[in-house]
Enzyme design. Structure first.
Site, PDB file in Angstrom:
ATOM      1  N   GLN A 197       0.615  -1.111  -0.084  1.00  0.00           N
ATOM      2  CA  GLN A 197       0.146   0.056   0.074  1.00  0.00           C
ATOM      3  C   GLN A 197       0.772   1.265   0.094  1.00  0.00           C
ATOM      4  O   GLN A 197       0.457   2.145  -0.453  1.00  0.00           O
ATOM      5  CB  GLN A 197      -1.168  -0.123   1.177  1.00  0.00           C
ATOM      6  CG  GLN A 197      -1.857  -1.078   1.127  1.00  0.00           C
ATOM      7  CD  GLN A 197      -2.894  -1.494   2.179  1.00  0.00           C
ATOM      8  OE1 GLN A 197      -2.637  -2.208   3.038  1.00  0.00           O
ATOM      9  NE2 GLN A 197      -3.849  -0.418   2.286  1.00  0.00           N
ATOM     10  N   ARG A 248       4.003   1.237  12.429  1.00  0.00           N
ATOM     11  CA  ARG A 248       3.412  -0.096  12.026  1.00  0.00           C
ATOM     12  C   ARG A 248       3.667  -0.215  10.345  1.00  0.00           C
ATOM     13  O   ARG A 248       2.777   0.369   9.688  1.00  0.00           O
ATOM     14  CB  ARG A 248       2.101  -0.679  12.567  1.00  0.00           C
ATOM     15  CG  ARG A 248       1.546  -1.883  12.009  1.00  0.00           C
ATOM     16  CD  ARG A 248       0.252  -2.230  12.646  1.00  0.00           C
ATOM     17  NE  ARG A 248      -0.401  -3.401  11.977  1.00  0.00           N
ATOM     18  CZ  ARG A 248      -1.444  -3.707  11.215  1.00  0.00           C
ATOM     19  NH1 ARG A 248      -1.978  -2.471  10.791  1.00  0.00           N
ATOM     20  NH2 ARG A 248      -1.819  -4.749  10.681  1.00  0.00           N
ATOM     21  N   HIS A 260       0.540  -9.116   4.989  1.00  0.00           N
ATOM     22  CA  HIS A 260      -0.663  -8.219   5.061  1.00  0.00           C
ATOM     23  C   HIS A 260      -1.105  -8.336   3.619  1.00  0.00           C
ATOM     24  O   HIS A 260      -1.147  -7.481   2.830  1.00  0.00           O
ATOM     25  CB  HIS A 260      -0.024  -6.807   5.472  1.00  0.00           C
ATOM     26  CG  HIS A 260      -1.366  -5.768   5.698  1.00  0.00           C
ATOM     27  ND1 HIS A 260      -1.291  -5.325   6.882  1.00  0.00           N
ATOM     28  CD2 HIS A 260      -2.185  -5.229   4.847  1.00  0.00           C
ATOM     29  CE1 HIS A 260      -2.225  -4.204   6.926  1.00  0.00           C
ATOM     30  NE2 HIS A 260      -2.887  -4.509   5.854  1.00  0.00           N
ATOM     31  N   GLU A 280      -5.462  -9.102   9.722  1.00  0.00           N
ATOM     32  CA  GLU A 280      -6.924  -9.663   9.491  1.00  0.00           C
ATOM     33  C   GLU A 280      -7.048 -10.871   8.698  1.00  0.00           C
ATOM     34  O   GLU A 280      -7.742 -10.726   7.593  1.00  0.00           O
ATOM     35  CB  GLU A 280      -7.696  -8.317   9.002  1.00  0.00           C
ATOM     36  CG  GLU A 280      -7.258  -7.546   8.115  1.00  0.00           C
ATOM     37  CD  GLU A 280      -8.208  -6.241   7.673  1.00  0.00           C
ATOM     38  OE1 GLU A 280      -8.442  -5.564   8.651  1.00  0.00           O
ATOM     39  OE2 GLU A 280      -8.479  -6.052   6.612  1.00  0.00           O
ATOM     40  N   ASN A 288      -8.247  -4.507  14.483  1.00  0.00           N
ATOM     41  CA  ASN A 288      -8.595  -3.320  13.505  1.00  0.00           C
ATOM     42  C   ASN A 288      -9.996  -3.297  13.540  1.00  0.00           C
ATOM     43  O   ASN A 288     -10.901  -4.103  13.552  1.00  0.00           O
ATOM     44  CB  ASN A 288      -8.525  -4.029  12.053  1.00  0.00           C
ATOM     45  CG  ASN A 288      -6.724  -4.238  11.626  1.00  0.00           C
ATOM     46  OD1 ASN A 288      -6.097  -4.007  12.729  1.00  0.00           O
ATOM     47  ND2 ASN A 288      -6.442  -4.777  10.468  1.00  0.00           N
ATOM     48  N   TYR A 307     -13.132  -0.406  12.908  1.00  0.00           N
ATOM     49  CA  TYR A 307     -13.732   0.874  12.354  1.00  0.00           C
ATOM     50  C   TYR A 307     -14.954   1.263  12.693  1.00  0.00           C
ATOM     51  O   TYR A 307     -15.354   2.522  13.066  1.00  0.00           O
ATOM     52  CB  TYR A 307     -13.510   0.970  10.804  1.00  0.00           C
ATOM     53  CG  TYR A 307     -11.969   0.589  10.475  1.00  0.00           C
ATOM     54  CD1 TYR A 307     -11.401   1.928  10.176  1.00  0.00           C
ATOM     55  CD2 TYR A 307     -11.548  -0.402  10.204  1.00  0.00           C
ATOM     56  CE1 TYR A 307     -10.106   1.764   9.541  1.00  0.00           C
ATOM     57  CE2 TYR A 307     -10.162  -0.384   9.999  1.00  0.00           C
ATOM     58  CZ  TYR A 307      -9.559   0.523   9.402  1.00  0.00           C
ATOM     59  OH  TYR A 307      -8.201   0.614   9.033  1.00  0.00           O
ATOM     60  N   GLU A 362      -5.463  -0.764  14.041  1.00  0.00           N
ATOM     61  CA  GLU A 362      -6.102   0.111  12.810  1.00  0.00           C
ATOM     62  C   GLU A 362      -7.299   0.509  13.310  1.00  0.00           C
ATOM     63  O   GLU A 362      -7.875  -0.095  14.178  1.00  0.00           O
ATOM     64  CB  GLU A 362      -6.519  -0.660  11.496  1.00  0.00           C
ATOM     65  CG  GLU A 362      -5.259  -1.173  10.706  1.00  0.00           C
ATOM     66  CD  GLU A 362      -5.683  -1.797   9.241  1.00  0.00           C
ATOM     67  OE1 GLU A 362      -6.861  -1.796   8.887  1.00  0.00           O
ATOM     68  OE2 GLU A 362      -4.820  -2.502   8.851  1.00  0.00           O
ATOM     69  N   TRP A 418      -5.000   3.880  11.280  1.00  0.00           N
ATOM     70  CA  TRP A 418      -4.772   3.751   9.892  1.00  0.00           C
ATOM     71  C   TRP A 418      -5.242   5.024   9.354  1.00  0.00           C
ATOM     72  O   TRP A 418      -6.405   5.170   9.629  1.00  0.00           O
ATOM     73  CB  TRP A 418      -5.501   2.342   9.766  1.00  0.00           C
ATOM     74  CG  TRP A 418      -5.486   2.182   8.036  1.00  0.00           C
ATOM     75  CD1 TRP A 418      -6.184   2.897   6.860  1.00  0.00           C
ATOM     76  CD2 TRP A 418      -4.476   1.385   7.707  1.00  0.00           C
ATOM     77  NE1 TRP A 418      -5.627   2.338   5.874  1.00  0.00           N
ATOM     78  CE2 TRP A 418      -4.700   1.588   6.069  1.00  0.00           C
ATOM     79  CE3 TRP A 418      -3.335   0.574   8.194  1.00  0.00           C
ATOM     80  CZ2 TRP A 418      -3.669   0.930   5.296  1.00  0.00           C
ATOM     81  CZ3 TRP A 418      -2.645  -0.030   7.206  1.00  0.00           C
ATOM     82  CH2 TRP A 418      -2.571   0.001   5.690  1.00  0.00           C
TER      83      TRP A 418
END
Ligand SMILES: *[C@@H]1O[C@H](CO)[C@@H](O)[C@H](O)[C@H]1NC(C)=O
Ligand SMILES: *[C@@H]1O[C@H](CO)[C@@H](O)[C@H](O)[C@H]1NC(C)=O
Ligand SMILES: *[C@@H]1O[C@H](CO)[C@@H](O)[C@H](O)[C@H]1NC(C)=O
Ligand SMILES: *[C@@H]1O[C@H](CO)[C@@H](O)[C@H](O)[C@H]1NC(C)=O
Length: 507
Positions: A45, A100, A144, A190, A331, A333, A399, A442
Site C-alpha cells: 500500500q 506499524r 498483509h 486480519e 482493526n 472501524y 487500525e 490507519w
C-alpha cells in the site's frame, strides 16, 4: 455540506464541553506506562518499487494489474521504498512513538521460497534503523494480504497445508535478520477479511470462490475453502510463533501476536433471534480466529453448523495453536447491525456467509455516507467483550481511522472527531481493566486502499499523486494527533482550535 455539518457538530460539542456534557478531556499522560501511540501502513500500500531490486509480484500486484482498482496499482504507491527517510522525519515531526509496517514477503524472498534477497534485507534494515535512530518503535507485520503470486500459482497459497512450511521459513528469515531490533511481530493482518474476500465472496485476491456465492468465480469453492484457508493460516501463525518463542524470544526479548478485524455487532431488534444471531456473528467473524488461539478449537456453534466442512484440529495442532500469542492486534472501524437470517441454513449448499445465518446492515441503516458513522462506544464494548470472553489478553489497536474521499479537504474535521472519540473510548476501556497496550491509527499516509485503490483515503498525510515528487502534506488530523502526542497535558476540541489559530505543532 458535509464539512459544514461536521463543523456544526464540532462547535456543538465545543459548546457542550462548556456545559460539561461532552466529557472529552483527556491527555496522552492518562494512558498507562509503556502504552504506545503510532500509525500504520502495509508494504504494497505504500512502498512502490514493485519490480525493483528483485521483488516479484504478490497476489495484490496481480489483482491491481487486472484492473480491479480501475487501473490504479501499487507500482509506485507512496514510493516509501525511496522516501523512507523523509517519511520517518514526518513521523518525528508528528510525534509518533511507533510505526506499524509490513514486510513484503516477495521482496525478502522472491517467489516466496528460496534464497533471501540481500536488497530486501537492506531496505528493511534501513527503514528499521532509521526508525530506531529517531526513537520510533517498529511494529512489523509479516503477511498483509500480499502472498507471493508464485505460491498461489504453485499450490493455491493459503488453501494448502504446504503454506505452513513456507511461511515459517519466511518468518524465520525475518526474525533472524531484524529481530535484534524489532520487538513487536504480527504474523497475519486480519485473516478473517483476506479469507472471506479472497476465498468466499471473491472480491479480493486471489478471487477464489464458487457460484452462486461470489462474482466471476473461475476457481475455488466457497463452501470449503474459507475454512481450509483459515485453518492453514492459523497453523502457519502458530508454527511461526512457536519458532519465535523457541529460538528467538529469549535472546531478542520481543513479542509475537496475530491481528484480527473486528466490528462491534449490535442486534437490529430486541428479539431473541437477533440476539442469538449477534452472538453467532461474534463467533463466526472473530471467534473463528480467537477461539483457537485462546481455547485451542473453533467455537461450538461453528462446528455444529459447518459440520464436516470445517477442518478438525488434531490434539497436537490444538496444543500448538492454543496460547500461541503474546498479544492480539485489532482493526476496528465501526458497528454493524445484525439480523437473524436462519433461513439460509436450510440451503443445501452453503458458504461461510450462509453458515453464519446473519444479515448485516450498517448502523445508520441506509443513510450511509462515504465517511464512517463515528461510533467509538463500539470499540469500548468490543474491548469489554474481549476482556470478559477471552481472558483479557494484551491488545494493540492496529487500525482505526476515518475514511474520506481521496481528494477531499486537508481540513479533515471528520477524522479529527473520529480519532478524538475512539482514543477516549479506548482510555475508558483501559480504566475499566482492558489490557490494551497501544493505538496505531490507519493510516499514516494516504495509501493504495485494498478495497478501492485511490478512491478513499485514511491518511494523516495527504499524498499528491499528481506531483511527480508525491509531496506529503499534513491534514488537520495530523496536527491534532501531533498536539495530543507532544503536549502531554489535557486536550479537548477547545484547545485544538486555540492551538491551530496560534500555529500548528508540525512545522
Ligand atoms: C465479471 O467479468 C466480466 C467479464 O470479464 C466483467 O465484465 C465484469 O466486470 C466482472 N464483474 C465483476 C463484478 O467483477
Ligand atoms: C466444494 O467441495 C465440496 C466438498 O469437497 C464438494 O462437495 C462440492 O461439490 C464442491 N463445490 C464446488 C462448487 O466445487
Ligand atoms: C474528487 O473525486 C471525486 C470522485 O473521483 C470527483 O467526483 C470530485 O469532483 C473530485 N473533487 C475534487 C475537488 O477534485
Ligand atoms: C467494567 O468492567 C466490569 C467488570 O469486568 C463489567 O462488569 C462492567 O460492565 C464494565 N463496565 C463497562 C462500562 O463496560
Amino acid at each position: 455540506m458535509l464539512l459544514l455539518m461536521l463543523r456544526v457538530s464540532f462547535f456543538l460539542c465545543f459548546l457542550l464541553i462548556k456545559l460539561s456534557l461532552c466529557a472529552d478531556k483527556y491527555s496522552r499522560d492518562d494512558f498507562p506506562p509503556g502504552f504506545v501511540f503510532g500509525a500504520s501502513s502495509s508494504a504494497y500500500q505504500v512502498e512502490g518499487a514493485a519490480d525493483q531490486d528483485g521483488r516479484t509480484p504478490s497476489i495484490l500486484d496481480t489483482y491491481a494489474h487486472a484492473g480491479n482498482y480501475d487501473g490504479a496499482t501499487g507500482d509506485v504507491a507512496c514510493d516509501q521504498y525511496h522516501k523512507y527517510k523523509e517519511d520517518v522525519q514526518l513521523m518525528v515531526d508528528t510525534g509518533l512513538e511507533a510505526y506499524r509496517f509490513s514486510i513484503s514477503w516477495s521482496r525478502l524472498i522472491p517467489n516466496g521460497r528460496g534464497p533471501v534477497n540481500p536488497k530486501g534485507v537492506q531496505y528493511y534494515n534501513n527503514l528499521i534503523d532509521e526508525l530506531i535512530t529517531h526513537g520510533i518503535e517498529p511494529h512489523v507485520t509479516l503477511h498483509h494480504s500480499d502472498l507471493p503470486q508464485a505460491l498461489d500459482d504453485e499450490y493455491g497459497g493459503w488453501v494448502s497445508r504446504k503454506i505452513v512450511k513456507d511461511f515459517t521459513t519466511y518468518a524465520d528469515a525475518c526474525f533472524k535478520n531484524f529481530g535484534d531490533r524489532v520487538l513487536h511481530w504480527t504474523t497475519m493482518n486480519e485473516p478473517n477479511v483476506f479469507i472471506l474476500g479472497g476465498y468466499d465472496v471473491g472480491f479480493l485476491p486471489p478471487q477464489r470462490c464458487s457460484a452462486p456465492f461470489g462474482v466471476n468465480c473461475s476457481r475455488g469453492n466457497s463452501s470449503t475453502e474459507p475454512y481450509m484457508a483459515a485453518h492453514y493460516t492459523l497453523l502457519a501463525h502458530a508454527s511461526a510463533a512457536r519458532l519465535y518463542k523457541k529460538m528467538y524470544q529469549d535472546k531478542q526479548h520481543g513479542y509475537i501476536g496475530i491481528n484480527v478485524f473486528a466490528y462491534w455487532f449490535v442486534p437490529l431488534t430486541k428479539t431473541i433471534e437477533d440476539e442469538l444471531a449477534t452472538q453467532r456473528a461474534m463467533d463466526f467473524y472473530f471467534g473463528w480466529v480467537l477461539n483457537p488461539l485462546v481455547f485451542g478449537d473453533y467455537p461450538d456453534v461453528m462446528k455444529k453448523i459447518v459440520g464436516s466442512r470445517i477442518p478438525v484440529f488434531t490434539s497436537l495442532e490444538s496444543r500448538i495453536v492454543k496460547g500461541s500469542f503474546d498479544f492480539i492486534g485489532l482493526n476496528y472501524y465501526n458497528i454493524l447491525n445484525i439480523k437473524d437470517y436462519s433461513s439460509t441454513l436450510k440451503m443445501e449448499t452453503r458458504d461461510f456467509m450462509a453458515d453464519s445465518a446473519i444479515k448485516i446492515s450498517p448502523l445508520d441503516n441506509g443513510t450511509t455516507t462515504f465517511e464512517y458513522p463515528i461510533t467509538p462506544w463500539g470499540l469500548q464494548e468490543l474491548l469489554e467483550y474481549i476482556k470478559e470472553n477471552y481472558g483479557n489478553p494484551p491488545i494493540y489497536i492496529h487500525e482505526n481511522g476515518q475514511r474520506t474521499r481521496r481528494n477531499s479537504s486537508l481540513e479533515d474535521w471528520g477524522r479529527v472527531k473520529f480519532l478524538q472519540g475512539h482514543i477516549q473510548s479506548l482510555l475508558e476501556a483501559i480504566r475499566n481493566g482492558s489490557n490494551s497496550r497501544g493505538y496505531l491509527t490507519w493510516s499514516f499516509l494516504d495509501s493504495l486502499e485494498l478495497l478501492d485503490g485511490y478512491e478513499s483515503s485514511y491518511g494523516l498525510y495527504y499524498v499528491d499523486l499528481e506531483d511527480p515528487d508525491l509531496k506529503r502534506q499534513p491534514k488537520l488530523s495530523a496536527h491534532w494527533y501531533s498536539h495530543f502526542l507532544k503536549r502531554k497535558n489535557v486536550i479537548n476540541f477547545d484547545e485544538v482550535l486555540t492551538s491551530i489559530s496560534n500555529g500548528y505543532d508540525i512545522q
